[in-house]
Motif scaffolding. Structure first.
Motif, PDB file in Angstrom:
ATOM      1  N   SER A 100       4.555  57.525  -6.901  1.00 36.54           N
ATOM      2  CA  SER A 100       4.846  56.312  -7.670  1.00 36.54           C
ATOM      3  C   SER A 100       6.229  55.813  -7.285  1.00 36.54           C
ATOM      4  O   SER A 100       7.019  56.547  -6.674  1.00 36.54           O
ATOM      5  N   GLY A 101       6.518  54.582  -7.702  1.00 38.34           N
ATOM      6  CA  GLY A 101       7.839  54.026  -7.434  1.00 38.34           C
ATOM      7  C   GLY A 101       8.938  54.878  -8.063  1.00 38.34           C
ATOM      8  O   GLY A 101       9.966  55.144  -7.450  1.00 38.34           O
ATOM      9  N   SER A 102       8.681  55.310  -9.292  1.00 38.86           N
ATOM     10  CA  SER A 102       9.697  56.118  -9.987  1.00 38.86           C
ATOM     11  C   SER A 102       9.957  57.429  -9.242  1.00 38.86           C
ATOM     12  O   SER A 102      11.116  57.851  -9.089  1.00 38.86           O
ATOM     13  N   MET A 105      12.034  56.802  -6.289  1.00 40.89           N
ATOM     14  CA  MET A 105      13.446  56.557  -6.659  1.00 40.89           C
ATOM     15  C   MET A 105      14.144  57.879  -6.976  1.00 40.89           C
ATOM     16  O   MET A 105      15.300  58.080  -6.616  1.00 40.89           O
ATOM     17  N   TYR A 134      15.253  47.004 -12.746  1.00 39.71           N
ATOM     18  CA  TYR A 134      14.312  48.068 -13.106  1.00 39.71           C
ATOM     19  C   TYR A 134      14.047  48.937 -11.884  1.00 39.71           C
ATOM     20  O   TYR A 134      13.711  48.422 -10.811  1.00 39.71           O
ATOM     21  N   HIS A 135      14.204  50.243 -12.074  1.00 38.01           N
ATOM     22  CA  HIS A 135      13.983  51.162 -10.957  1.00 38.01           C
ATOM     23  C   HIS A 135      12.998  52.265 -11.311  1.00 38.01           C
ATOM     24  O   HIS A 135      12.823  53.199 -10.538  1.00 38.01           O
ATOM     25  N   GLY A 136      12.378  52.182 -12.481  1.00 36.14           N
ATOM     26  CA  GLY A 136      11.356  53.168 -12.818  1.00 36.14           C
ATOM     27  C   GLY A 136      11.572  53.791 -14.177  1.00 36.14           C
ATOM     28  O   GLY A 136      12.590  53.544 -14.848  1.00 36.14           O
ATOM     29  N   GLU A 208      17.577  46.025  -6.139  1.00 38.28           N
ATOM     30  CA  GLU A 208      16.338  45.428  -5.623  1.00 38.28           C
ATOM     31  C   GLU A 208      16.754  44.203  -4.805  1.00 38.28           C
ATOM     32  O   GLU A 208      17.427  43.319  -5.344  1.00 38.28           O
ATOM     33  N   ASP A 242      15.780  49.154  -3.346  1.00 37.08           N
ATOM     34  CA  ASP A 242      14.534  49.415  -4.076  1.00 37.08           C
ATOM     35  C   ASP A 242      13.569  48.263  -3.801  1.00 37.08           C
ATOM     36  O   ASP A 242      13.645  47.201  -4.420  1.00 37.08           O
ATOM     37  N   VAL A 244      10.308  48.553  -4.149  1.00 41.63           N
ATOM     38  CA  VAL A 244       9.038  48.964  -4.767  1.00 41.63           C
ATOM     39  C   VAL A 244       8.157  47.742  -5.027  1.00 41.63           C
ATOM     40  O   VAL A 244       6.962  47.748  -4.747  1.00 41.63           O
ATOM     41  N   MET A 245       8.782  46.684  -5.542  1.00 37.74           N
ATOM     42  CA  MET A 245       7.999  45.493  -5.874  1.00 37.74           C
ATOM     43  C   MET A 245       8.063  44.423  -4.784  1.00 37.74           C
ATOM     44  O   MET A 245       7.065  43.808  -4.446  1.00 37.74           O
ATOM     45  N   LYS A 271       4.429  49.659  -4.551  1.00 41.01           N
ATOM     46  CA  LYS A 271       3.239  48.909  -4.978  1.00 41.01           C
ATOM     47  C   LYS A 271       2.344  48.382  -3.845  1.00 41.01           C
ATOM     48  O   LYS A 271       1.192  48.788  -3.723  1.00 41.01           O
TER      49      LYS A 271
HETATM   50  N1  PLP Z   1      11.310  49.932  -8.869  1.00 34.39           N
HETATM   51  C1  PLP Z   1      10.907  48.674  -9.103  1.00 34.39           C
HETATM   52  C2  PLP Z   1      11.675  47.540  -8.492  1.00 34.39           C
HETATM   53  C3  PLP Z   1       9.779  48.419  -9.881  1.00 34.39           C
HETATM   54  O1  PLP Z   1       9.394  47.164 -10.108  1.00 34.39           O
HETATM   55  C4  PLP Z   1       9.066  49.524 -10.419  1.00 34.39           C
HETATM   56  C5  PLP Z   1       7.883  49.302 -11.262  1.00 34.39           C
HETATM   57  O2  PLP Z   1       7.587  48.220 -11.703  1.00 34.39           O
HETATM   58  C6  PLP Z   1       9.527  50.813 -10.157  1.00 34.39           C
HETATM   59  C7  PLP Z   1      10.652  50.994  -9.372  1.00 34.39           C
HETATM   60  C8  PLP Z   1       8.796  52.009 -10.692  1.00 34.39           C
HETATM   61  O3  PLP Z   1       7.557  52.129 -10.071  1.00 34.39           O
HETATM   62  P1  PLP Z   1       6.350  52.922 -10.778  1.00 34.39           P
HETATM   63  O4  PLP Z   1       5.932  52.115 -11.973  1.00 34.39           O
HETATM   64  O5  PLP Z   1       5.311  52.995  -9.710  1.00 34.39           O
HETATM   65  O6  PLP Z   1       6.866  54.261 -11.148  1.00 34.39           O
END
Ligand code: PLP
Length: 442
Positions: A100-102, A105, A134-136, A208, A242, A244-245, A271
């Motif tokens: 997962s993104g979290s 991170m 937001y990073h998780g 981000e 980051d 992720v998005m 994602k």
């Molecule tokens: N980093 C960013 C920029 C995100 O938008 C998200 C989730 O929306 C995350 C990290 C965390 O990802 P996850 O929900 O897959 O753990």
């Protein structure tokens, strides 16, 4: 009554039973246009045959082999694919695949720590991130996150992270202030934060490249990341992007930070990498970081049972191959321009739309009570959740968020449709959004 611990106890969500292209279907047969890919996930739409074939083929040959003992062809090929397209300095870097993104991170936080310990700079334990980011949701990633509401009840459990201002021109670039002066002001703030913490104690700055869920598709002012890179370099601090998005084509490039003309030290992807077919994320380490570990312990200190999962890697490899072969990065730019135009025509004069922004197929409207003063709606109005509900009723999945203005007040709606969305579907999206917004504002 459902036995699932749903996100809301107030109502049972509809049961999703099928997906095809840009549409999702529930058990009652209702069709939803997936205008946000959930949360910027489903970049290829639903039920893409090439990804399904890759998953079936991988599961038939090898479903799992633990990374303590084995690697897999799909993980090796995916790592090569990503590193070849990453910004300069990653060619001989390495990629780790997580769930997962979290989790990715967390892996970035831990690799940063390992890097400094192996360099003999063990005093570097502090991270700097930005407000309204937001990073998780795991504890380390949440500590980095600057979203007041998401952090609130967990505050006592979070590591101490310093948060600086976001680069958010619509709200914080002053009247008459040029972009140059604005980014200099932000770079100065970062530098003075570093100095007040003691630069020798700071490990990394995390951001981000285009801010997603918490600000609503805010791209950096020109030159911002170059200034940030300079400050980080001056004090030997790592820069973690980051993505992720915003990465994996969402903004029209494989790596969004590459568009800013700099290279980070670590990049995190999620994602769009798995496009919703499998849970997968990636942490890419640059040559500089890898070289330090190579010259030191020669081992990754952090691991998980399901890292580098062959099935997830095979699906992600199919996703990125489709993006590549079908030239979807160019399509993101083209359809993104069309969607931005449709949104401008429909909402430019709307009294409750303060800003229309974003990059590629990563676009958002910021919703305001008063355009002239950019006054946000009061929190109690709960506009974001009203809009989510109304959109679903209108057969639209979009991604409204709140806390846009100051972490608590403010609302936006984020759009991140699949890269395959066609012109009539873009019009349908705009129509549905317009009707849902009118209903939510009543
Ligand atoms: N980093 C960013 C920029 C995100 O938008 C998200 C989730 O929306 C995350 C990290 C965390 O990802 P996850 O929900 O897959 O753990």
């Amino acid at each position: 009554m459902s036995a699932v611990l749903h996100r809301s106890f107030a109502r049972a969500p509809p049961v999703a039973v099928a997906g095809s292209g840009v549409y999702l279907y529930d058990a009652a047969g209702k069709e939803y246009l997936d205008a946000s890919g959930g949360a910027a996930v489903s970049c290829l739409g639903h039920s893409h045959p090439a990804v399904i074939d890759a998953i079936c083929s991988q599961v038939r040959t090898l479903s799992f082999a633990h990374t303590t003992f084995f690697t897999s062809d799909s993980a090796e090929r995916l790592a090569e694919f990503l590193l070849r397209r990453a910004p300069p300095g990653f060619g001989r870097g390495r990629a780790a695949f997580l769930g997962s993104g979290s989790e990715a991170m967390e892996a970035a936080i831990k690799l940063t720590r390992q890097y400094f310990v192996e360099r003999g700079e063990a005093a570097r334990v502090r991270f700097i991130a930005r407000r309204q980011s937001y990073h998780g949701n795991t504890l380390g990633a949440l500590a980095l996150s600057g979203h007041a509401a998401r952090r609130a009840i967990y505050e006592p459990l979070l590591m101490d992270v310093q948060h600086v201002s976001p680069c958010f021109p619509y709200r914080f670039q002053e009247e008459g202030e040029s972009a140059e002066v604005y980014v200099q002001r932000l770079a100065d703030e970062l530098e003075s934060t570093l100095l007040s913490l003691g630069p020798e104690t700071v490990a990394a700055f995390v951001a981000e490249p285009v801010v997603g869920a918490t600000l609503g598709c805010v791209a950096p002012a020109p030159g911002y990341f170059q200034q940030v890179r300079e400050v980080c370099d001056k004090y030997g601090v790592l820069l973690i992007a980051d993505e992720v998005m915003c990465g994996m084509g969402r903004c029209g490039a494989w790596f969004t930070i590459g568009d800013e003309g700099i290279s980070p030290d670590l990049v995190v992807l999620a994602k769009g990498l798995g496009a919703g077919y499998v849970p997968i994320s990636a942490m890419l380490a640059s040559e500089r970081v890898v070289a330090t570990i190579s010259a030191g312990s020669r081992a990754l200190n952090n691991g998980h049972t399901y890292m580098g999962h062959p099935l997830a890697c095979a699906a992600a490899l199919a996703v990125v191959t489709v993006i590549d072969q079908e030239q979807l990065l160019a399509r993101v730019k083209q359809q993104g321009t069309k969607l931005a135009q449709l949104l401008a025509v429909r909402f430019r004069e709307h009294p409750q739309v303060g800003d229309i922004r974003g990059r590629g197929l990563f676009l958002a409207l910021e919703l305001v009570a008063d355009r002239a003063h950019k006054t946000p709606f009061e929190r109690e109005k709960d506009l974001a959740s009203k809009l989510r509900t109304q959109a679903l009723m209108h057969g639209l999945v979009c991604y409204p968020g709140s806390g846009t203005a100051d972490g608590v007040r403010g609302d936006h709606v984020l759009l991140a449709p699949p890269y395959i969305i066609d012109d009539p579907q873009l019009e349908q999206l705009t129509d549905k959004l317009s009707r849902a917004l009118s209903a939510a504002l009543v």
